[in-house]
Design a protein around this motif. Structure first.
Motif, short mmCIF file in Angstrom:
data_model
loop_
_atom_site.label_atom_id
_atom_site.label_comp_id
_atom_site.label_asym_id
_atom_site.label_seq_id
_atom_site.Cartn_x
_atom_site.Cartn_y
_atom_site.Cartn_z
N ARG A 1 -6.96 6.33 2.37
CA ARG A 1 -6.82 4.91 2.04
C ARG A 1 -5.88 4.78 0.85
NH1 ARG A 1 -11.93 1.68 -0.22
NH2 ARG A 1 -12.54 1.64 1.98
N LEU A 2 -4.86 3.94 1.02
CA LEU A 2 -3.94 3.62 -0.07
C LEU A 2 -4.09 2.15 -0.40
CD1 LEU A 2 -0.66 5.35 1.21
CD2 LEU A 2 -2.53 6.36 -0.09
N GLY A 3 -3.95 1.80 -1.69
CA GLY A 3 -4.04 0.41 -2.09
C GLY A 3 -5.47 -0.07 -2.16
N SER A 4 -5.63 -1.37 -2.37
CA SER A 4 -6.97 -1.96 -2.48
C SER A 4 -6.93 -3.41 -2.02
CB SER A 4 -7.46 -1.88 -3.94
OG SER A 4 -6.59 -2.61 -4.79
N GLY A 5 -8.10 -3.95 -1.77
CA GLY A 5 -8.21 -5.34 -1.34
C GLY A 5 -7.40 -5.63 -0.10
N LEU A 6 -6.67 -6.74 -0.11
CA LEU A 6 -5.85 -7.12 1.05
C LEU A 6 -4.60 -6.26 1.17
CD1 LEU A 6 -6.07 -11.03 0.84
CD2 LEU A 6 -7.38 -9.47 2.30
N GLN A 7 -4.30 -5.48 0.14
CA GLN A 7 -3.13 -4.59 0.17
C GLN A 7 -3.55 -3.15 0.46
OE1 GLN A 7 -0.24 -5.97 0.17
NE2 GLN A 7 -1.07 -7.98 -0.31
N ARG A 8 -4.56 -3.00 1.29
CA ARG A 8 -5.12 -1.70 1.61
C ARG A 8 -4.68 -1.27 3.01
NH1 ARG A 8 -11.11 -2.45 1.92
NH2 ARG A 8 -10.78 -2.85 4.12
N SER A 9 -4.30 0.01 3.12
CA SER A 9 -4.01 0.60 4.43
C SER A 9 -4.83 1.87 4.58
CB SER A 9 -2.52 0.93 4.58
OG SER A 9 -1.73 -0.23 4.70
N GLU A 10 -5.39 2.06 5.77
CA GLU A 10 -6.19 3.24 6.06
C GLU A 10 -5.57 3.95 7.26
OE1 GLU A 10 -10.17 1.74 6.41
OE2 GLU A 10 -10.26 1.19 4.30
N SER B 1 0.82 -1.21 0.00
CA SER B 1 0.00 0.00 0.00
C SER B 1 0.86 1.26 0.00
CB SER B 1 -0.96 0.00 1.20
OG SER B 1 -0.23 -0.10 2.41
N PHE B 2 2.11 1.16 0.46
CA PHE B 2 3.01 2.31 0.48
C PHE B 2 4.11 2.24 -0.58
CE2 PHE B 2 1.11 2.58 4.66
CZ PHE B 2 0.90 3.94 4.80
N THR B 3 4.34 1.05 -1.15
CA THR B 3 5.44 0.91 -2.12
C THR B 3 4.96 0.82 -3.56
OG1 THR B 3 5.44 -1.51 -1.89
CG2 THR B 3 6.88 -0.26 -0.40
N MET B 4 3.64 0.80 -3.77
CA MET B 4 3.08 0.72 -5.12
C MET B 4 2.17 1.92 -5.37
SD MET B 4 4.32 -2.04 -6.46
CE MET B 4 3.20 -2.41 -7.83
N PRO B 5 2.11 2.40 -6.62
CA PRO B 5 1.16 3.48 -6.94
C PRO B 5 -0.28 2.99 -6.74
CG PRO B 5 2.77 3.17 -8.71
CD PRO B 5 2.90 1.99 -7.79
N ASN C 1 -7.37 -1.48 9.41
CA ASN C 1 -7.03 -1.95 8.07
C ASN C 1 -5.64 -1.48 7.68
OD1 ASN C 1 -9.57 -3.15 7.75
ND2 ASN C 1 -10.47 -1.29 6.91
N LEU C 2 -4.66 -2.37 7.84
CA LEU C 2 -3.28 -2.07 7.50
C LEU C 2 -2.69 -3.24 6.73
CD1 LEU C 2 -2.14 -0.65 10.97
CD2 LEU C 2 -2.52 0.68 8.89
#
Length: 294
Positions: free
Chosen positions: A79-88, A45-49, A266-267
């Motif tokens: 919220r960054l990312g989506s699905g299981l790769q989501r961080s809020e 969530s932090f290393t991908m666009p 959600n991290l």
């Protein structure tokens, strides 16, 4: 009485309103990671666009709000990312929280409950504050450091210490700090009210002029991680690594953020849950508050 009920009672909010930061604007945008992000966390969530869903907020226009400085305590959830790769991530415009434990937070709110005349008993508030001086640190910071008259020009902190694990398997604590980019020279409209804050924000979004650096403040040996009412020693002097950049590109309906709730639990793997008591209770409170708003 639960924390959610106490927050609503002190702020004079209806049952289905948000328990805190009830006024806000839902927005969308993009996130671009920096080359250094993987050195701090392997969380995708932090290393991908990714696309960004976010909400600017403030406790404005509520006569009994916990924040006694008008619109000075502001929030920025994203919220960054989506699905299981989501961080809020939830941040606000002070580097500390106003209570160290759930029990202290509840007692803080109960001391400020409005009486029959609709006002809190100030003698009771003063007695509680004298016995719990750490609960004054957030208000003292806001009084000494009033934010600029723009949500887009405000710096936001995540007051918790998050364990971050990088691509090499190394774990250390970080604090999030969200810093505005390129806003110093532009004048803001009168933002003494929620309406002024909203008008300024929307004009900046229309001008493609809202962006933030998402920073990770790195811990030093012995930094306290269990007390959210205190800052790390010389926190402003800690090494800070830019994880990436958020660019706000448009507004969204209130429903888009209402459904998301920005639950701090959600991290994505690579960013762990902070160990302090307030983080655990915030996760529970957000679920309760979301459920009661439906």
């Amino acid at each position: 009485m639960s924390l959610v009920e106490a927050l609503r009672a002190v702020a004079g909010l209806p049952p289905k309103a948000r328990a805190s930061f009830c006024w806000g604007r839902c927005v969308r945008g993009t996130y671009a990671p920096s080359d250094q992000a993987k050195e701090i966390t392997r969380s995708r969530s932090f290393t991908m666009p990714s696309r960004v869903l976010a909400r600017f907020s403030a406790d404005c226009d509520s006569p009994n709000a916990v924040d006694t400085h008008g619109c000075s305590l502001r929030g920025f959830s994203f919220r960054l990312g989506s699905g299981l790769q989501r961080s809020e991530i939830l941040t606000h415009s002070a580097p500390v929280h106003f209570a160290r434990t759930p029990d202290q937070m509840l007692a803080f709110l109960q001391a400020r409950m409005p009486g029959p005349d609709g006002k809190p008993d100030m003698a009771q508030v003063a007695a509680f504050s004298a016995a719990n001086p750490e609960t004054l640190r957030q208000a003292s910071y806001l009084a000494a450091n009033p934010p600029p008259p723009s949500l887009a020009c405000t710096t936001y902190w995540g007051v918790h210490a998050f364990p971050a694990t990088n691509a090499g398997g190394e774990t250390r604590f970080i604090k999030f700090k969200v810093v505005p980019v390129g806003q110093e020279g532009r004048p803001a409209e009168d933002a003494a009210t929620a309406t002024g804050l909203l008008r300024d924000l929307e004009s900046r979004i229309a001008a493609r002029d809202v962006r933030f650096s998402v920073m990770a403040l790195l811990d030093r040996p012995g930094d306290p991680v269990m007390d959210v009412t205190i800052r790390w020693p010389d926190e402003d002097g800690h090494e800070a690594v830019r994880l990436g950049t958020i660019v706000i590109t448009g507004t969204e309906s209130s429903e888009a953020c209402g459904a998301a709730a920005f639950n701090p639990a959600n991290l994505a793997e690579g960013i762990g849950h902070p160990p302090d008591e307030m983080f655990a209770v915030r996760c529970t409170a957000y679920v309760i508050s979301q459920t009661r708003r439906r």
